[in-house]
Design an enzyme around this catalytic site. Structure first.
Site, mmCIF file in Angstrom:
data_model
loop_
_atom_site.group_PDB
_atom_site.id
_atom_site.type_symbol
_atom_site.label_atom_id
_atom_site.label_comp_id
_atom_site.label_asym_id
_atom_site.label_seq_id
_atom_site.Cartn_x
_atom_site.Cartn_y
_atom_site.Cartn_z
ATOM 1 N N HIS A 1 57.398 35.693 34.924
ATOM 2 C CA HIS A 1 55.950 35.898 35.021
ATOM 3 C C HIS A 1 55.519 35.329 36.364
ATOM 4 O O HIS A 1 55.426 34.109 36.533
ATOM 5 C CB HIS A 1 55.235 35.201 33.866
ATOM 6 C CG HIS A 1 53.749 35.389 33.888
ATOM 7 N ND1 HIS A 1 53.128 36.427 33.226
ATOM 8 C CD2 HIS A 1 52.770 34.677 34.486
ATOM 9 C CE1 HIS A 1 51.820 36.340 33.421
ATOM 10 N NE2 HIS A 1 51.578 35.292 34.182
ATOM 11 N N ARG B 1 45.678 41.088 28.823
ATOM 12 C CA ARG B 1 45.621 39.675 28.464
ATOM 13 C C ARG B 1 45.472 38.804 29.713
ATOM 14 O O ARG B 1 44.384 38.441 30.103
ATOM 15 C CB ARG B 1 46.869 39.284 27.645
ATOM 16 C CG ARG B 1 46.683 37.985 26.834
ATOM 17 C CD ARG B 1 46.768 36.718 27.635
ATOM 18 N NE ARG B 1 48.067 36.483 28.249
ATOM 19 C CZ ARG B 1 48.322 35.470 29.064
ATOM 20 N NH1 ARG B 1 47.357 34.603 29.378
ATOM 21 N NH2 ARG B 1 49.515 35.320 29.621
ATOM 22 N N ASP B 2 46.573 38.530 30.381
ATOM 23 C CA ASP B 2 46.502 37.671 31.558
ATOM 24 C C ASP B 2 45.667 38.304 32.664
ATOM 25 O O ASP B 2 45.036 37.601 33.447
ATOM 26 C CB ASP B 2 47.921 37.384 32.068
ATOM 27 C CG ASP B 2 47.947 36.258 33.086
ATOM 28 O OD1 ASP B 2 47.203 35.281 32.907
ATOM 29 O OD2 ASP B 2 48.697 36.362 34.066
ATOM 30 N N CYS C 1 44.777 32.277 35.839
ATOM 31 C CA CYS C 1 44.720 31.322 34.731
ATOM 32 C C CYS C 1 43.422 30.522 34.802
ATOM 33 O O CYS C 1 43.121 29.929 35.836
ATOM 34 C CB CYS C 1 45.922 30.374 34.799
ATOM 35 S SG CYS C 1 45.885 29.067 33.545
ATOM 36 N N HIS D 1 53.021 35.202 39.821
ATOM 37 C CA HIS D 1 51.706 35.461 40.405
ATOM 38 C C HIS D 1 51.852 35.672 41.909
ATOM 39 O O HIS D 1 52.720 35.091 42.555
ATOM 40 C CB HIS D 1 50.745 34.320 40.097
ATOM 41 C CG HIS D 1 50.191 34.381 38.710
ATOM 42 N ND1 HIS D 1 48.856 34.544 38.432
ATOM 43 C CD2 HIS D 1 50.813 34.338 37.504
ATOM 44 C CE1 HIS D 1 48.667 34.587 37.115
ATOM 45 N NE2 HIS D 1 49.850 34.454 36.533
ATOM 46 N N ASN E 1 48.320 38.575 39.237
ATOM 47 C CA ASN E 1 49.698 38.907 38.909
ATOM 48 C C ASN E 1 50.266 39.899 39.936
ATOM 49 O O ASN E 1 49.549 40.432 40.777
ATOM 50 C CB ASN E 1 49.762 39.555 37.530
ATOM 51 C CG ASN E 1 49.377 38.612 36.417
ATOM 52 O OD1 ASN E 1 50.193 37.841 35.932
ATOM 53 N ND2 ASN E 1 48.126 38.677 35.985
#
Length: 303
Positions: free
Chosen positions: A206, A16-17, A239, A208, A248
């Site tokens: 979460h 996903r991310d 993002c 980065h 990430n």
């Protein structure tokens, strides 16, 4: 030194991310293979897609098809939902959890979700009520450590948004360093403050690695009492609505650090490295993960 936890949960977010900001759009079959390889490496909780407008995030246009083909029973699957429609799609897809987002800064909330933070908090209240008995819920506070448009996000502002959100408690609360600006001191302060205010809610981070502080921040988060960390194979990620919000924490780098500290994750380092190398080949460019290049702790040379 504080006592280390025996284990930390890792949520694998590459599907996903990890790939949502990539120029190469992976097919459903390739995404399913990525998920399978992550599961084979030991991942048991994965954020696999987001139920968003495909015109804004074309990499996630196949969310419903992907969800229908997931290998059920192998892991818990999470879908990102930015509004009520996305939440209902996550429920209809039969996912285990819906991860909703409220951004701590109003400007970024409007860029990310098309409405202000107040509107999204109101939507969260409706979703939290609608989710009961239907699906697990996570709530991520985006830009919890800084905003690309407004700059510093004061701790008081973060706690105000968290308090408003916790009027309708999720199963899990996440703090997101969406643009990778946090320092370990920031993480200790903010995770600590949220835990003091709401000691019963599990905290996920979460983080980065945009400015190469991701692993240090992860360690600080664990020391502050976070029990779950997001990461992505190879450190892929970013993002679409935050300038320069690159990768990430690499899953294999995180697993290596925690393994060496004696903290169990349930993930196999060699399996994570192999999956990261495979993903790098699918995307066609070098990924930022370090352990996938260096390997694990070297074996001693034969005498």
């Amino acid at each position: 030194m504080p006592e280390l936890p025996k284990s930390v949960e890792i949520v694998e977010v590459a599907a996903r991310d990890g790939i949502q900001n990539e120029q190469t759009i992976l097919s459903v079959d390739t995404k399913l293979e990525l998920i399978r390889r992550a599961i084979d490496a030991g991942a048991r909780r994965l954020e696999v897609t987001s139920f968003v407008n495909p015109r804004r995030v074309p990499q996630m246009a196949d969310a419903d098809d992907l969800a229908a083909r997931l290998p059920r029973g192998a892991a818990r699957y999470v879908g990102l939902a930015l509004n009520a429609r996305g939440f209902e799609r996550a429920v209809a897809a039969g996912l285990d959890e819906a991860n909703c987002v409220v951004v701590a800064s109003d400007t970024f909330n409007r860029r990310n979700q098309g409405v202000g933070t107040e509107d999204t908090l109101a939507t969260w209240a409706e979703i939290a009520q609608a989710a009961k008995g239907r699906i697990g819920t996570g709530l991520t506070i985006g830009a919890a450590f800084g905003c690309p448009f407004e700059g510093e996000v004061p701790l008081a502002r973060l706690l105000e948004v968290v308090e408003r959100a916790m009027a309708h408690p999720p199963d899990e609360l996440a703090l997101a360093d969406t643009i990778g600006v946090a320092s370990p001191a920031d993480v200790l302060e903010r995770v600590g403050a949220v835990r003091r205010a709401f000691p019963d809610v599990p905290i996920r981070l979460h983080l980065h690695n945009t400015r190469n502080t991701g692993l240090a921040n992860a360690w600080a988060g664990i020391m502050a009492g976070a029990v779950t960390l997001d990461s992505s194979l190879g450190g892929v990620g970013g993002c679409p609505f935050a300038p320069r919000a690159t990768g990430n924490i690499p899953t294999e780098d995180l697993v290596y650090m925690l393994d060496r500290a004696g903290i169990s994750t349930g993930l196999d380092l060699d399996g994570c490295i192999a999956a990261a190398e495979w993903l790098e080949a699918q995307l066609g460019h070098t990924l930022p993960g370090m352990v996938m290049k260096a390997g694990g702790f070297p074996a001693p040379e034969a005498a």
